[in-house]
Design an enzyme around this catalytic site. Structure first.
Site, PDB file in Angstrom:
ATOM      1  N   ALA A   8       0.873  -1.181   0.000  1.00 54.23           N
ATOM      2  CA  ALA A   8       0.000   0.000   0.000  1.00 54.23           C
ATOM      3  C   ALA A   8       0.908   1.227   0.000  1.00 54.23           C
ATOM      4  O   ALA A   8       2.079   1.143   0.345  1.00 54.23           O
ATOM      5  CB  ALA A   8      -0.880  -0.029   1.251  1.00 54.23           C
ATOM      6  N   GLY A  64       0.642  -5.104   0.688  1.00 58.40           N
ATOM      7  CA  GLY A  64      -0.524  -5.110  -0.201  1.00 58.40           C
ATOM      8  C   GLY A  64      -0.201  -5.692  -1.565  1.00 58.40           C
ATOM      9  O   GLY A  64      -1.088  -6.198  -2.257  1.00 58.40           O
ATOM     10  N   GLU A  84      -0.560  -9.327  -1.070  1.00 58.71           N
ATOM     11  CA  GLU A  84      -1.997  -9.555  -0.836  1.00 58.71           C
ATOM     12  C   GLU A  84      -2.775  -9.491  -2.142  1.00 58.71           C
ATOM     13  O   GLU A  84      -3.727 -10.236  -2.358  1.00 58.71           O
ATOM     14  CB  GLU A  84      -2.519  -8.547   0.178  1.00 58.71           C
ATOM     15  CG  GLU A  84      -1.981  -8.802   1.583  1.00 58.71           C
ATOM     16  CD  GLU A  84      -2.353  -7.696   2.553  1.00 58.71           C
ATOM     17  OE1 GLU A  84      -2.031  -6.522   2.277  1.00 58.71           O
ATOM     18  OE2 GLU A  84      -2.969  -8.009   3.587  1.00 58.71           O
ATOM     19  N   GLU A 122       4.457  -5.557   6.854  1.00 54.10           N
ATOM     20  CA  GLU A 122       3.686  -4.560   7.581  1.00 54.10           C
ATOM     21  C   GLU A 122       4.085  -4.464   9.050  1.00 54.10           C
ATOM     22  O   GLU A 122       4.042  -3.398   9.650  1.00 54.10           O
ATOM     23  CB  GLU A 122       2.196  -4.869   7.485  1.00 54.10           C
ATOM     24  CG  GLU A 122       1.602  -4.678   6.114  1.00 54.10           C
ATOM     25  CD  GLU A 122       1.703  -5.902   5.243  1.00 54.10           C
ATOM     26  OE1 GLU A 122       2.573  -6.768   5.489  1.00 54.10           O
ATOM     27  OE2 GLU A 122       0.915  -6.006   4.285  1.00 54.10           O
TER      28      GLU A 122
HETATM   29  N1  T1G Z   1       4.670   3.419  -0.051  1.00 51.69           N
HETATM   30  C1  T1G Z   1       5.144   4.638  -0.417  1.00 51.69           C
HETATM   31  N2  T1G Z   1       6.454   4.891  -0.727  1.00 51.69           N
HETATM   32  C2  T1G Z   1       7.302   3.840  -0.656  1.00 51.69           C
HETATM   33  C3  T1G Z   1       6.881   2.547  -0.280  1.00 51.69           C
HETATM   34  C4  T1G Z   1       5.509   2.363   0.033  1.00 51.69           C
HETATM   35  N3  T1G Z   1       5.004   1.152   0.358  1.00 51.69           N
HETATM   36  N4  T1G Z   1       7.988   1.738  -0.299  1.00 51.69           N
HETATM   37  C5  T1G Z   1       9.027   2.501  -0.677  1.00 51.69           C
HETATM   38  N5  T1G Z   1       8.623   3.761  -0.891  1.00 51.69           N
HETATM   39  C6  T1G Z   1       9.463   4.881  -1.341  1.00 51.69           C
HETATM   40  C7  T1G Z   1      10.559   5.199  -0.349  1.00 51.69           C
HETATM   41  O1  T1G Z   1      10.054   6.082   0.647  1.00 51.69           O
HETATM   42  C8  T1G Z   1      11.586   5.873  -1.255  1.00 51.69           C
HETATM   43  O2  T1G Z   1      11.102   7.186  -1.523  1.00 51.69           O
HETATM   44  C9  T1G Z   1      11.451   5.093  -2.552  1.00 51.69           C
HETATM   45  O3  T1G Z   1      10.154   4.461  -2.524  1.00 51.69           O
HETATM   46  C10 T1G Z   1      12.504   4.022  -2.722  1.00 51.69           C
HETATM   47  O4  T1G Z   1      12.433   3.235  -1.527  1.00 51.69           O
HETATM   48  C11 T1G Z   1      -2.702  -3.152   3.299  1.00 51.69           C
HETATM   49  C12 T1G Z   1      -1.113  -1.694   4.834  1.00 51.69           C
HETATM   50  C13 T1G Z   1      10.313  -1.772  -1.742  1.00 51.69           C
HETATM   51  C14 T1G Z   1      12.205  -3.027  -0.666  1.00 51.69           C
HETATM   52  O5  T1G Z   1       6.446  -2.015   3.914  1.00 51.69           O
HETATM   53  O6  T1G Z   1      10.694  -2.191   1.889  1.00 51.69           O
HETATM   54  O7  T1G Z   1       0.923  -2.777   2.287  1.00 51.69           O
HETATM   55  O8  T1G Z   1      13.076   8.466  -0.597  1.00 51.69           O
HETATM   56  O9  T1G Z   1      14.781   3.770  -0.786  1.00 51.69           O
HETATM   57  O10 T1G Z   1      16.063   0.359  -0.980  1.00 51.69           O
HETATM   58  O11 T1G Z   1      -1.486  -4.888   4.199  1.00 51.69           O
HETATM   59  O12 T1G Z   1      11.229   0.524  -0.205  1.00 51.69           O
HETATM   60  O13 T1G Z   1      12.941   7.912  -3.045  1.00 51.69           O
HETATM   61  O14 T1G Z   1      11.346   9.572  -2.024  1.00 51.69           O
HETATM   62  O15 T1G Z   1      13.448   1.870   0.264  1.00 51.69           O
HETATM   63  O16 T1G Z   1      15.235  -0.202  -3.342  1.00 51.69           O
HETATM   64  C15 T1G Z   1       3.948  -2.618   2.997  1.00 51.69           C
HETATM   65  C16 T1G Z   1       8.293  -0.793   2.150  1.00 51.69           C
HETATM   66  C17 T1G Z   1       3.237  -1.314   3.089  1.00 51.69           C
HETATM   67  C18 T1G Z   1       7.483  -2.029   1.774  1.00 51.69           C
HETATM   68  C19 T1G Z   1      12.643  -0.974  -2.017  1.00 51.69           C
HETATM   69  N6  T1G Z   1       5.133  -2.506   2.171  1.00 51.69           N
HETATM   70  N7  T1G Z   1       9.326  -0.542   1.174  1.00 51.69           N
HETATM   71  O17 T1G Z   1      13.833  -0.700  -1.320  1.00 51.69           O
HETATM   72  O18 T1G Z   1      14.276   1.686  -2.118  1.00 51.69           O
HETATM   73  S1  T1G Z   1       1.865  -1.363   4.200  1.00 51.69           S
HETATM   74  C20 T1G Z   1       6.321  -2.177   2.722  1.00 51.69           C
HETATM   75  C21 T1G Z   1      10.487  -1.251   1.165  1.00 51.69           C
HETATM   76  C22 T1G Z   1       0.753  -2.406   3.410  1.00 51.69           C
HETATM   77  C23 T1G Z   1      -1.337  -3.712   3.452  1.00 51.69           C
HETATM   78  C24 T1G Z   1      -0.413  -2.832   4.224  1.00 51.69           C
HETATM   79  C25 T1G Z   1      11.528  -0.786   0.184  1.00 51.69           C
HETATM   80  C26 T1G Z   1      11.657  -1.661  -1.065  1.00 51.69           C
HETATM   81  P1  T1G Z   1      12.189   8.365  -1.822  1.00 51.69           P
HETATM   82  P2  T1G Z   1      13.799   2.658  -0.937  1.00 51.69           P
HETATM   83  P3  T1G Z   1      14.953   0.262  -1.971  1.00 51.69           P
END
Ligand code: T1G
Length: 692
Positions: free
Chosen positions: A65, A104, A107, A127
């Protein structure tokens, strides 16, 4: 054709292909959700279409998400509604995965009827690392595919699994060619149609659950086995309850509703706000305000480390781990051999845990060349000094390094407190001198404080920030002052802890308050672990503090069997009557009549001293963001992620309350608690540290 800015739709025979292209990670933003919903409607309405491939462009399948949308007014369709549309589709939807299908994203794939991925892809539900749970059905569908035990591990640990592992568990139906995902997904969809395969809904699978029915002990054993790891955190427990619900007498939809209620509870809790703050703070720290994005980076192909002690050895490992050759310099053969031996043992321990191969050990050891001749650093691009923490010794060493290092080489000090400008002044290249403050154990701790001197050139700063990422560290740029950011705040806390000992608290009482707050260990446990004699000077020691007296007695901490605590041969600690007597005698000499100290006073004096010092650091520009201070304390000192770091925690209290508390502490304990002017300003303006 373009469905919207981030979604396109095309057909290939009887297969529709929905492609999402929403950099940087195809997060499931409102635009993405709207685009996919619209494109899916088209595919389902088109009689010529028999199956749908859902794929992403760029570096990854949906990475979750869109975290940046949290807390904002919901925009239709919600993720849950979109996933229901996919799962209830009248035609098979095939999720084509590359990169990281996370949260998500996974999911969404679990609501598709089939899943295909490239071998390099990863799937996970992280998450929990944001203080949340997989709230779009992940806690209900994942167990139905991988089983209860694996699902518990994945939803509470948050770490992804490889495509191969996912395929072996039945989470993926097919592995594509690494560079032919789109074509292979379309071909797979064609086979699904040709073979008239059913619309498989994960929600209808129960075989993997049946294995666990009637075994509630699975959950209690899992809780017990992970109690230490989950201590203080809400999200892991809530995730476990959701997985338990798959075996309850709830219907699938009732269990989904239960999952949603727990998700909403977590979303509303400060623990999730704190962990999302930490997620973004870590990424924000990598950006240096005022440093142009096109600042030239100096290539770092070879590195020298001066000093093969605990820190030098750990530092050298960071570079060997990523294939960068290291010249490790010592001034005597015994010390060099000892240092190389420690490095080898560290690698062999890692290999014994299966994390690296025996071949990796040899490869990495082969990248570290020991030498007694400092002239051997002549062609290194970066030289890192990691010798004794004493200014005159460091200045002498920097003069020697400067004389043999090639022009353009960067000279860095691993100093943890000392004035970088004074060190730079010993060289002919102060613009190429920077601080690279690693944290012990240097090959494990993720934090790297990057200290800019007044002369440090922008290109050297940019190079250091990039180098942090290369060696998998969280690099945070800080200014030059005694203790920089982390250790300066630590010193403020330690001063209060020491004062509390004299007042009447015991080391274990002080430490207990800190571990109850969520720190992994307390002030005195940490001092004994790191070495009570760090920074202690035998020649200059004059029994002027409890710490000096303990060191003069040979009580250097765990390594000498005793410090503030006593330790048995297995380094188990017990309160030390000897240390307590030293404290009592020293207090008596100071004319202090020791008395019981309550936990609240210990809590307030330790924590508000840290907040106040952090505010001073920000006001002086030593740290450029409050979130930088937070990420330093979360990654370098074990501040509990679920309260976000000292500045985030202060904002949770509200700065007016922080100000009032500081004034009360100042009245009771003197100028150490005189409120930082920054706190007074922000409190007066009704603002928080998040606003600067
Ligand atoms: N939403 C918005 N921005 C995100 C994002 C996300 N999920 N993930 C990464 N970014 C942005 C990050 O802030 C950065 O921005 C850029 O992308 C590159 O990220 C309903 C509620 C995917 C492994 O927890 O683990 O789904 O600084 O520097 O090292 O159940 O990002 O460039 O402006 O980390 O190559 C669940 C979180 C969400 C994944 C890539 N998903 N992200 O790593 O790049 S909650 C996560 C990561 C959810 C549902 C629930 C990593 C990555 P900027 P980065 P990277």
């Amino acid at each position: 054709m373009k469905v919207n800015d981030v979604t396109s739709y095309e057909t290939d025979g009887r297969v529709a292909i929905i492609t999402v292209d929403s950099p940087p990670v195809n997060a499931l933003s409102s635009a993405v959700r709207q685009g996919v919903a619209q494109a899916l409607d088209s595919a389902l309405a088109d009689e010529a279409i028999g199956a749908v491939v859902l794929i992403c462009a760029g570096r990854t399948f949906f990475a979750g998400a869109d975290i940046s949308e949290f807390g904002k007014p919901p925009v239709e369709p919600s993720l849950r509604d979109l996933l229901k549309t996919i799962e209830d589709a009248s035609k098979p939807v095939i999720a084509a995965i590359h990169g990281t299908a996370l949260g998500g994203g996974l999911e969404t794939a679990l609501c598709a009827h089939y899943r295909i991925a490239v071998p390099s892809a990863k799937c996970g539900l992280p998450e929990v690392k944001l203080g949340l749970l997989a709230g779009a059905g992940g806690t209900q569908r994942l167990p139905r595919v991988v089983g209860i035990a694996k699902a518990l591990e994945m939803v509470t640990g948050g770490d992804p699994i490889s495509a191969r592992a996912a395929y072996d568990m039945g989470l993926l139906d097919e592995l594509a060619g690494e560079s032919s995902l789109r074509a292979d997904a379309i071909a797979f969809a064609g086979r699904v149609l040709a073979e008239n395969r059913p619309l498989v809904k994960v929600r209808d699978k129960t075989d993997k659950l049946d294995e666990a029915r009637g075994k509630p002990e699975i959950f209690e054993q899992f809780r017990a086995a992970n109690a230490k790891r989950f201590k203080g955190f809400l999200a892991p427990e809530y995730s476990i309850r959701c997985v338990e619900a798959t075996l309850s007498d709830r219907s699938f939809d009732e269990a989904l509703a239960y999952e949603r209620s727990l998700f909403e509870e977590l979303m509303a809790d400060s623990q999730s706000a704190a962990q999302r703050h930490v997620f973004f703070a870590e990424r924000q720290a990598a950006k240096v305000d005022g440093l142009p994005a096109d600042t030239p980076i100096i290539p770092i192909r070879t590195v020298a480390v001066i000093g093969a002690g605990t820190m030098g050895g750990g530092i050298a490992m960071n570079f060997a781990n990523v294939g960068i050759p290291v010249t490790l310099v010592e001034n005597n053969a015994a010390a060099l051999d000892r240092g190389l031996g420690v490095i080898r043992r560290n690698y062999e321990t890692t290999a014994s845990k299966g994390k690296i191969s025996a071949d990796d050990v040899e490869k990495r050891m082969g990248l570290i060349r020991g030498t007694l001749d400092i002239a051997d650093i002549g062609d290194c691009d970066l030289v890192i000094e990691a010798i004794f923490e004493q200014m005159d010794i460091k200045q002498e060493m920097f003069a020697r390094i400067d004389a043999v290092a090639k022009p353009g080489a960067i000279l860095a000090s691993n100093t943890s407190y000392l004035d970088l400008d004074q060190i730079a002044a010993a060289t002919s290249r102060p613009d190429h001198v920077i601080g690279l403050h690693f944290f012990s154990p240097a090959n494990v701790m993720r934090l790297l404080e990057i200290v800019r001197g007044s002369a440090t050139a922008p290109t050297v700063i940019a190079t250091a920030m990039k180098l942090a990422k290369t060696i998998n560290k969280v690099g945070v740029l800080v200014g030059n002052c005694f203790g920089f950011v982390g250790n300066r705040i630590l010193a403020a806390r330690a001063a209060q802890a020491d004062a509390l000992l004299l007042k009447g608290a015991s080391p274990s009482q002080v430490d207990q308050v800190m571990t109850d707050f969520g720190f992994a260990m307390g002030n005195y446990q940490m001092r004994d672990l790191a070495g009570n004699d760090v920074g202690w000077n035998r020649e200059k020691s004059s029994s002027s503090t409890v710490r000096e007296i303990l060191n003069e007695m040979g009580r250097h901490g765990q390594k000498s069997g005793g410090g503030y605590y006593d330790y048995d041969e297995k380094r188990n600690r017990t309160p030390s009557p000897v240390a307590l007597q030293v404290i009592e005698d020293f207090a008596a000499k100071q004319g202090i009549v020791r008395q019981p100290v309550d936990e609240q006073e210990i809590h307030d004096r330790l924590l508000f001293a840290m907040v106040n010092e952090g505010a001073k650091i920000l006001d002086e520009g030593i740290a450029s963001r409050a979130s930088d201070v937070d990420i330093i304390w979360v990654t370098g000192y074990g501040w509990p992620r679920y309260s976000g770091g000292p500045m985030f925690w202060a904002d949770l209290q509200g700065l007016p309350a922080v100000l009032a508390k500081l004034k009360a502490l100042e009245a009771a304990h003197g100028p150490a608690f005189t409120p930082s002017p920054l706190i007074e300003r922000l409190a007066a303006e009704g603002k928080g540290f998040k606003d600067i």
